[in-house]
Every structure is written in C-alpha cells, then in structure tokens.
Write an enzyme that holds these catalytic residues in place. Sequence first.
Site, PDB file in Angstrom:
ATOM      1  CD  GLU A 263       4.452   0.803   6.745  1.00 20.18           C
ATOM      2  OE1 GLU A 263       5.194   1.189   7.656  1.00 20.18           O
ATOM      3  OE2 GLU A 263       3.996   1.577   5.891  1.00 20.18           O
TER       4      GLU A 263
ATOM      5  CG  ASP B 269      -0.196  -0.139   2.538  1.00 16.79           C
ATOM      6  OD1 ASP B 269       0.866  -0.791   2.564  1.00 16.79           O
ATOM      7  OD2 ASP B 269      -0.675   0.410   3.555  1.00 16.79           O
TER       8      ASP B 269
HETATM    9 ZN    ZN Z   1       6.774   2.575   3.692  1.00 20.12          ZN
END
Ligand code: ZN
Length: 449
Positions: free
Chosen positions: A176, A109
């Site tokens: 993340e 992401d």
């Molecule tokens: Zn990163």
Amino acid sequence: MFTRHRQLLLFSVAIFLLSEYTPPPSSAAAHPREPAPITRFRSYLKINTAHPNPDYTTAVKYLTAIASTIPTLRIKIIYLTTLEKPLLLLTLAGSDPSLPAVLFNSHLDSVPVESSKWLHDPFGAHLSPEDGKIYARGAQDDKCIGMQYLEAIKELKGNLDFSPLRTVHVSYVPDEEIGGFDGMAKFVESEEFKELNIGFVMDEGQASPSDEFRVFYADRTPWHMVIKANGLPGHGSRMYENCAMENMMKSIEVITKFRDSQFDLVKAGLAANSEVISVNPVFLKAGTPSPTGFVMNMQPSEVEAGFDIRLPPTADPDLLMRRITEEWAPAWRNMTYEITKKGVLRDYLGRPLLTPTNDSNPWWSVFEQAIAKAGGKLTKPEILASTTDARFMRQRGIPTLGFSPMKNTPILLHDHNEFLKDSVYLDGIKVYKHIIKSLSSFNGTSSSY
Ligand SMILES: [Zn+2]
C-alpha cells in the site's frame, strides 16, 4: 506454463502453512500482567515490514498462526505477483451467502524509518510502563487495525459464539505504501475478489487528537504535472519578447494566483485542506550550467517546472485540464505540458470517488449506529488529504470508509516515534466488535447508495 506456475504456488502455500511461526526475538519481554492482545500486537509490530525490504512472509505466517486459533475462520493466501508478496484473506462465513459481504482491509507494509531519530527501536515495540505508549513503526499506520480486526473476531467467536448473517472477510495486502499496484490494485481485478461479492469495505483512517473518532469518505487524488517553456536564447543583457524564462514566470504567476484562491478558502475556515485543490511547485529546472554554477550572461531556451496537484473527489477533471491547456501551459505562449501521473477521479459509472455519509447509503447509518453503541462519537466525515487503497474499491463503486479507532492520540503516521497507547488499542478492539457485529448482521438492501 500457467498450470505449472499454479502448481508451484499451491505447493508453496502448503509449505508455507506447514512451517511453524517462530516469534521474532523480543527486545522487551512481556510483563506478567500484560494483556494477551497487547503482547500479540507488540509481536506483530516487531516484524519488520518497512520498505524497501518488507518481510511479508513472516507477517503473514504470524497472522495465520493467530487466525488458526479462531474456530471456523477460513485462511487463504493469495499470490497476485510473486511469492514474496502474499496477500492474506480470512473469511468468516455468514449464514446467508447470497447477501453482499463486508471486507475489513489493512496493509502489511509500512514506510521506512530513521532509527537514529527514535527514542526506542522502531521494531522493538517498546511499551513504556509509565504511560502505556507502544513505540513502533506501524503502530498507527496501520498494524493496529489489522490486529484489532482479528482480536475483535476472536472475542466475538470466543465469548458469544457469534454467527454473522453476512460473510465477513479480512484482508492483509502488500505494498500500500508504494502505491498498492502489486497489492490491492491487482486484488480488486482478480477473479477471487469478484467471487467475494463485497458490498461494503472498512479501510484505514487516521488518529484523532480529540475525544471523537475521525472517519474518511474519500481520498484526494494526486496528479503530477510538468510544464515546459520554450523560447529563443539570448544575451543576458537583452530584453526581448517571449523568452523561455519570461513565459515560465507568467505561468507560475497564474498558477500561484489559483493556489492562493484555494489556500484563502482554507485560511478563512471555509474549507478543510483536503477539500480544495492544492498545487505546489516541487522543482524548477533552468539555466545553462557552467563549471562554477550557471552562465550568467545567457538567457536559456528551455525552462521546466514540476507541480504536485491534489484534487478532492468533487473537483472537475475536465475543468482542470482546460485550465492547464489554456492558462497554465498555453501553446500560444510556447508552453507544453505533461501529466506524468493522473489519478482517477471517477468510478466506473462516472460518479465522483466518494462514499456518501448520509441516508442514501444504508451502510453509513449502520456504521454510525455501531459507533454510538460502542459509546463513541464521530467528527464530521472528512476527505483524506493523501491516498490509500480505498480508492481501488471506490473505483469499482464499492462504498468504503476509512477508519482507525484512535482518539486522544497525536497523528504520527510516517513520523519518528510513532506510538499508540495500550488503552487506546484495547478500546479499538471493543469498537470493532460493535462494528463487525452491526455490519455483518445488517439485513437491509445494500445494492445501491
Ligand atoms: Zn496506511
């Protein structure tokens, strides 16, 4: 219930693998002389995996399509939560599976964009012909490393018939950028992860404006603190002891003194920003509202203030808690506090969350030598000012370094016009070839550090 769920997942994996990857529409056609790794990198960048609606499915399909061209590379898609959040795990089996494996991690992401503030479409992967800059969200953070791992393995397998001693895993995890709770946090808790027997992890780092690579051995840990002052309300004209505003101002004074003491170390060059405890006020809530603003002749009975605190791994959490209860929000001054977010500072054995960068950690020496073999230099190892998924591995006691091979590059993660030069990207593949080769053929003892 569990079995049915499992069947559904397996069925979906089969469908997923059978359906072919269709490249996203290209806004800038590949130049006839453009190196194939650059074209592949740009295609990955064109897949929009920015929050709030990251297209993980297309990204994983794309990576899977490339991985399937590499001989003996095993492909596994793991669903830790929903089908919309796949985790891709690639594995190159080592000749001695009893040795702890090496994991190369990146996240799928990226953070959102404000398209209007960009020179080029943030999902167009525009390659500037005059300077080789590739503009895209994720170019630095961290789609570069995800593709470089793959390209390095592809080249090692293709040209040298590389067969590692230790097993090499490459993971592509979701979420993340929103805390990693449905990604790496769940993965490290899973049976699949335990079975991997990971001994060392390479995760993302940051660009380096100098000619030397940066490496990170720890992340700072965030705490969010809300303190509240209470007191008797009173007329705006009266001066009396222990009103809520006065109590809060005394706390802010004490906190500001502490903040200054830390900031002075940075200003004097005695510590880096990420090596001190930062305490920054982020909100103040006080006053009695009126239709035109605030009631001016009334002293409020409640005042609240919020602080973002970041602690380096060497900070003592017990000492900070004492500071909060005795000085920053003491009950005797009618103050209360709440730690709304309390990041972990110690691993499961009670050790600070950091990976040693000296001889006590054999992985460090192997990594350092690999960089030298690649003709590179490292700056002094650093603590990352923010947080990454690396913390989940460090909490389990697995040594983890943050590293992204981007030198002579401005730090543009999360910024407008994020870019990476094609030459820097290609150099990074060479660096990873050395790192992957060195770490996977390391035959020393690695059980402790
Ligand atoms: Zn990163």
